[in-house]
Design a protein around this motif. Sequence first.
Motif, PDB file in Angstrom:
ATOM      1  N   ILE A  49       0.891  -1.162   0.000  1.00 37.56           N
ATOM      2  CA  ILE A  49       0.000   0.000   0.000  1.00 37.56           C
ATOM      3  C   ILE A  49       0.922   1.203   0.000  1.00 37.56           C
ATOM      4  CG2 ILE A  49      -1.873   1.196   1.190  1.00 37.56           C
ATOM      5  CD1 ILE A  49      -2.527  -1.441   2.608  1.00 37.56           C
ATOM      6  N   LYS A  50       0.931   1.963  -1.080  1.00 36.71           N
ATOM      7  CA  LYS A  50       1.988   2.943  -1.251  1.00 36.71           C
ATOM      8  C   LYS A  50       1.510   4.157  -2.035  1.00 36.71           C
ATOM      9  CE  LYS A  50       5.155   1.735  -4.309  1.00 36.71           C
ATOM     10  NZ  LYS A  50       6.175   0.935  -5.030  1.00 36.71           N
ATOM     11  N   THR A  51       2.236   5.242  -1.882  1.00 35.46           N
ATOM     12  CA  THR A  51       2.011   6.424  -2.695  1.00 35.46           C
ATOM     13  C   THR A  51       2.676   6.236  -4.052  1.00 35.46           C
ATOM     14  OG1 THR A  51       1.928   7.843  -0.747  1.00 35.46           O
ATOM     15  CG2 THR A  51       2.350   8.917  -2.854  1.00 35.46           C
ATOM     16  N   ALA A  52       2.020   6.693  -5.099  1.00 38.42           N
ATOM     17  CA  ALA A  52       2.588   6.656  -6.443  1.00 38.42           C
ATOM     18  C   ALA A  52       2.078   7.868  -7.201  1.00 38.42           C
ATOM     19  CB  ALA A  52       2.198   5.368  -7.165  1.00 38.42           C
ATOM     20  N   ASN A  53       2.667   8.143  -8.350  1.00 38.81           N
ATOM     21  CA  ASN A  53       2.203   9.233  -9.196  1.00 38.81           C
ATOM     22  C   ASN A  53       1.355   8.677 -10.323  1.00 38.81           C
ATOM     23  OD1 ASN A  53       3.419  11.389  -7.810  1.00 38.81           O
ATOM     24  ND2 ASN A  53       5.380  10.995  -8.814  1.00 38.81           N
ATOM     25  N   PHE A  54       0.275   9.379 -10.622  1.00 35.62           N
ATOM     26  CA  PHE A  54      -0.633   8.975 -11.686  1.00 35.62           C
ATOM     27  C   PHE A  54      -1.101  10.230 -12.406  1.00 35.62           C
ATOM     28  CE2 PHE A  54      -4.782   7.858 -13.483  1.00 35.62           C
ATOM     29  CZ  PHE A  54      -4.484   6.670 -14.131  1.00 35.62           C
ATOM     30  N   ALA A  55      -1.175  10.178 -13.723  1.00 37.07           N
ATOM     31  CA  ALA A  55      -1.557  11.340 -14.512  1.00 37.07           C
ATOM     32  C   ALA A  55      -3.011  11.228 -14.967  1.00 37.07           C
ATOM     33  CB  ALA A  55      -0.631  11.496 -15.712  1.00 37.07           C
ATOM     34  N   PHE A  56      -3.917  11.894 -14.259  1.00 41.43           N
ATOM     35  CA  PHE A  56      -5.292  12.015 -14.743  1.00 41.43           C
ATOM     36  C   PHE A  56      -5.313  12.936 -15.961  1.00 41.43           C
ATOM     37  CE2 PHE A  56      -5.570  11.275 -10.148  1.00 41.43           C
ATOM     38  CZ  PHE A  56      -6.323  10.112 -10.142  1.00 41.43           C
ATOM     39  N   THR A  57      -4.467  13.960 -15.918  1.00 43.31           N
ATOM     40  CA  THR A  57      -4.258  14.851 -17.050  1.00 43.31           C
ATOM     41  C   THR A  57      -2.923  14.487 -17.687  1.00 43.31           C
ATOM     42  OG1 THR A  57      -5.418  16.620 -15.881  1.00 43.31           O
ATOM     43  CG2 THR A  57      -4.080  17.255 -17.783  1.00 43.31           C
ATOM     44  N   PRO A  58      -2.899  14.131 -18.970  1.00 41.40           N
ATOM     45  CA  PRO A  58      -1.624  13.734 -19.587  1.00 41.40           C
ATOM     46  C   PRO A  58      -0.526  14.768 -19.344  1.00 41.40           C
ATOM     47  CG  PRO A  58      -3.441  13.286 -21.083  1.00 41.40           C
ATOM     48  CD  PRO A  58      -4.026  14.041 -19.928  1.00 41.40           C
ATOM     49  N   GLY A  59       0.635  14.265 -18.898  1.00 42.23           N
ATOM     50  CA  GLY A  59       1.774  15.139 -18.655  1.00 42.23           C
ATOM     51  C   GLY A  59       1.767  15.816 -17.305  1.00 42.23           C
ATOM     52  N   LYS A  60       0.766  15.528 -16.468  1.00 37.47           N
ATOM     53  CA  LYS A  60       0.680  16.160 -15.155  1.00 37.47           C
ATOM     54  C   LYS A  60       0.493  15.100 -14.073  1.00 37.47           C
ATOM     55  CE  LYS A  60      -1.219  20.610 -16.711  1.00 37.47           C
ATOM     56  NZ  LYS A  60      -2.334  21.584 -16.546  1.00 37.47           N
ATOM     57  N   PRO A  61       1.517  14.314 -13.785  1.00 30.62           N
ATOM     58  CA  PRO A  61       1.383  13.294 -12.735  1.00 30.62           C
ATOM     59  C   PRO A  61       1.146  13.922 -11.376  1.00 30.62           C
ATOM     60  CG  PRO A  61       3.673  13.521 -13.415  1.00 30.62           C
ATOM     61  CD  PRO A  61       2.861  14.344 -14.371  1.00 30.62           C
ATOM     62  N   THR A  62       0.366  13.226 -10.564  1.00 30.05           N
ATOM     63  CA  THR A  62       0.014  13.734  -9.238  1.00 30.05           C
ATOM     64  C   THR A  62       0.021  12.576  -8.251  1.00 30.05           C
ATOM     65  OG1 THR A  62      -1.641  15.074  -8.054  1.00 30.05           O
ATOM     66  CG2 THR A  62      -2.479  13.381  -9.534  1.00 30.05           C
ATOM     67  N   PRO A  63       0.325  12.822  -6.972  1.00 33.38           N
ATOM     68  CA  PRO A  63       0.367  11.723  -5.992  1.00 33.38           C
ATOM     69  C   PRO A  63      -1.014  11.126  -5.741  1.00 33.38           C
ATOM     70  CG  PRO A  63       1.574  13.654  -5.194  1.00 33.38           C
ATOM     71  CD  PRO A  63       0.780  14.096  -6.392  1.00 33.38           C
ATOM     72  N   VAL A  64      -1.060   9.801  -5.664  1.00 32.68           N
ATOM     73  CA  VAL A  64      -2.265   9.075  -5.297  1.00 32.68           C
ATOM     74  C   VAL A  64      -1.865   7.974  -4.319  1.00 32.68           C
ATOM     75  CG1 VAL A  64      -3.528   9.545  -7.426  1.00 32.68           C
ATOM     76  CG2 VAL A  64      -2.025   7.555  -7.318  1.00 32.68           C
ATOM     77  N   ARG A  65      -2.857   7.382  -3.651  1.00 33.19           N
ATOM     78  CA  ARG A  65      -2.626   6.244  -2.764  1.00 33.19           C
ATOM     79  C   ARG A  65      -3.052   4.984  -3.498  1.00 33.19           C
ATOM     80  NH1 ARG A  65      -5.214   9.301   2.573  1.00 33.19           N
ATOM     81  NH2 ARG A  65      -3.699  11.018   2.534  1.00 33.19           N
ATOM     82  N   LEU A 124     -15.887   2.351 -12.612  1.00 33.46           N
ATOM     83  CA  LEU A 124     -16.375   3.713 -12.796  1.00 33.46           C
ATOM     84  C   LEU A 124     -16.382   4.439 -11.457  1.00 33.46           C
ATOM     85  CD1 LEU A 124     -19.412   3.149 -15.195  1.00 33.46           C
ATOM     86  CD2 LEU A 124     -17.071   3.738 -15.805  1.00 33.46           C
ATOM     87  N   ARG A 125     -16.002   5.707 -11.475  1.00 34.15           N
ATOM     88  CA  ARG A 125     -16.059   6.535 -10.278  1.00 34.15           C
ATOM     89  C   ARG A 125     -15.959   7.999 -10.700  1.00 34.15           C
ATOM     90  NH1 ARG A 125     -10.769   7.291  -6.845  1.00 34.15           N
ATOM     91  NH2 ARG A 125     -11.822   9.323  -6.768  1.00 34.15           N
ATOM     92  N   ASP A 126     -16.091   8.890  -9.746  1.00 31.84           N
ATOM     93  CA  ASP A 126     -15.996  10.312 -10.043  1.00 31.84           C
ATOM     94  C   ASP A 126     -14.911  10.958  -9.205  1.00 31.84           C
ATOM     95  OD1 ASP A 126     -17.308  10.061  -7.633  1.00 31.84           O
ATOM     96  OD2 ASP A 126     -18.908  11.475  -8.097  1.00 31.84           O
ATOM     97  N   ALA A 127     -14.547  12.181  -9.554  1.00 31.65           N
ATOM     98  CA  ALA A 127     -13.497  12.905  -8.847  1.00 31.65           C
ATOM     99  C   ALA A 127     -13.601  14.378  -9.173  1.00 31.65           C
ATOM    100  CB  ALA A 127     -12.114  12.380  -9.246  1.00 31.65           C
ATOM    101  N   GLN A 128     -12.975  15.188  -8.339  1.00 28.66           N
ATOM    102  CA  GLN A 128     -12.749  16.595  -8.658  1.00 28.66           C
ATOM    103  C   GLN A 128     -11.257  16.754  -8.916  1.00 28.66           C
ATOM    104  OE1 GLN A 128     -13.810  19.451  -5.625  1.00 28.66           O
ATOM    105  NE2 GLN A 128     -13.160  21.207  -6.844  1.00 28.66           N
ATOM    106  N   ILE A 129     -10.902  17.222 -10.094  1.00 27.27           N
ATOM    107  CA  ILE A 129      -9.509  17.353 -10.499  1.00 27.27           C
ATOM    108  C   ILE A 129      -9.215  18.818 -10.778  1.00 27.27           C
ATOM    109  CG2 ILE A 129      -7.789  16.683 -12.239  1.00 27.27           C
ATOM    110  CD1 ILE A 129      -9.282  14.051 -12.527  1.00 27.27           C
ATOM    111  N   ASP A 130      -8.131  19.333 -10.204  1.00 26.57           N
ATOM    112  CA  ASP A 130      -7.817  20.754 -10.352  1.00 26.57           C
ATOM    113  C   ASP A 130      -7.014  21.018 -11.621  1.00 26.57           C
ATOM    114  OD1 ASP A 130      -5.116  20.141  -9.814  1.00 26.57           O
ATOM    115  OD2 ASP A 130      -5.295  20.631  -7.689  1.00 26.57           O
ATOM    116  N   ALA A 131      -6.672  22.284 -11.840  1.00 28.17           N
ATOM    117  CA  ALA A 131      -5.992  22.694 -13.068  1.00 28.17           C
ATOM    118  C   ALA A 131      -4.608  22.080 -13.203  1.00 28.17           C
ATOM    119  CB  ALA A 131      -5.898  24.215 -13.124  1.00 28.17           C
TER     120      ALA A 131
END
Length: 486
Positions: free
Chosen positions: A86-102, A218-225
């Motif tokens: 169970i670890k932190t990793a980076n994932f890009a919801f927006t291409p080219g903008k990876p962000t930390p997720v669990r 399927l799920r939803d999220a709020q993703i910032d700029a």
Amino acid sequence: MLNRRKMLGWMTAGGVAGGAALLPSALAAGAAPAEADHTGHGAAAGSEPAARRSFGVSQFTQVMPVPQTLTPVRRADGTETYRIPIKTANFAFTPGKPTPVRTFGGQFLGPLIRAKTGTPVEITFCNELSLASNVHLHGGHNPQVSDGYPMDLIQPGQSRTYRYPNQQQGATLWYHDHSHGTEAENVYKGLHGFYILDDDAEKSLNLPSGQYDVPIMLRDAQIDANGGLVWPNFAPDRTTVLTNGVVAPYFPVAARKYRFRLLNTGNERGFRLTLGGLAMTQIGSDGGLLPAPVTRSDITFTSGERVDIVVDFSNQPIGSKFVLSDVSGPVLRFDVTRTASDTSRVPATLRPLAALGTATVQRHVTMKFDDSGNVGLVNDLAFDVNRVDFQVKRGATEIWTVTNTDTVWGAPHTFHLHLEQFRVLDRNGAAPGPDDAGRKDTVLIMPGESIRVQTTFTEYTGKYVYHCHFLDHSAIGMMAQMEIIP
């Protein structure tokens, strides 16, 4: 944290009207889809909501990923053994903008565990986060020590081994964090994954299998700029739909039959799905196969629920495209790109449901928020680990009447029972609709609605919880516990 702004979002932004579109009785009556779902920010089906354009992701430009099937680290003594960090990793919801997720295993879409009925599985989860976690196999019939009881935490730097006997029939299950008070945040940030249980009886039916058996989360999220997940936030602001972690992807298919295992992991979200006029044949629900296939033009399911469908593309010409849409807009496009042989089928009989036993106990459960809207209540009480709400005799068959009494706030809730699958007997005194069919462990209940469910509590004893599976609600107290006694 739930508050008045969030609650008012349901009532003033179309949330209650949108939620009504999720009501099985409305579907049975032929009601048209509402223009918004219960989150209150839906858009007309087929359009592109502004929220999806705001962070630079175009529709149908990315291929839908399929969860990777994890290989056991060991097979011995009839048991398959896995190890998942169970670890932190980076994932890009927006291409080219990876962000930390669990994550489970370093991917936002956790690794797929493909288990077999009758073959036990042991999974050791190693917590590399800086906060506590735990794991619940949702829909699993497991001893209490491996259920993921909300207070059985895996502290940072520690590990815990869960043992799943897999003595239940084949079904689409899923695993997720269930650490009390932080489950909503942890699941929202990525602690979710598929656990598919196969059995020989199901295999003999020759349903679509292998690469043609595709899990879809399927799920939803709020993703910032900046491409990051916004937390804390409010359910009405989660306007971005993620399909296996990607915004409005496409998926190449062959002109043949496919089995799609739909799973809703949203914290507080319902979907009403259509497929561009193409028929969807439902073959399963939470607890496995239905008695017989059911042709559906639309399918409604809410947080925690699963729906297994078969879609036949065999008569569609190469180049055809079919869009799976929610009332808020497209969520996935299927592109017919090739031909393929197909010996699979959907038989007229799938798996008969066992006869219901004679119930000897009747119980009543209510769910609502307190007057402040900041505390969730079950039978007018917030969750207390030191309180047992029901004592259940092992082997007993019981009928539970579950009522959403949140008529002041107008909030929908869901009911999820750990340990056992149940059957929905009726909804507001009427026969259950297609969304309540089969073996269930999670159901939607709208304000003022009441359902009756029946189950038998079999071999395991100990403390288990039941709760609203809108995790934003369970995290603030909308949960209770039962103790199964010998």
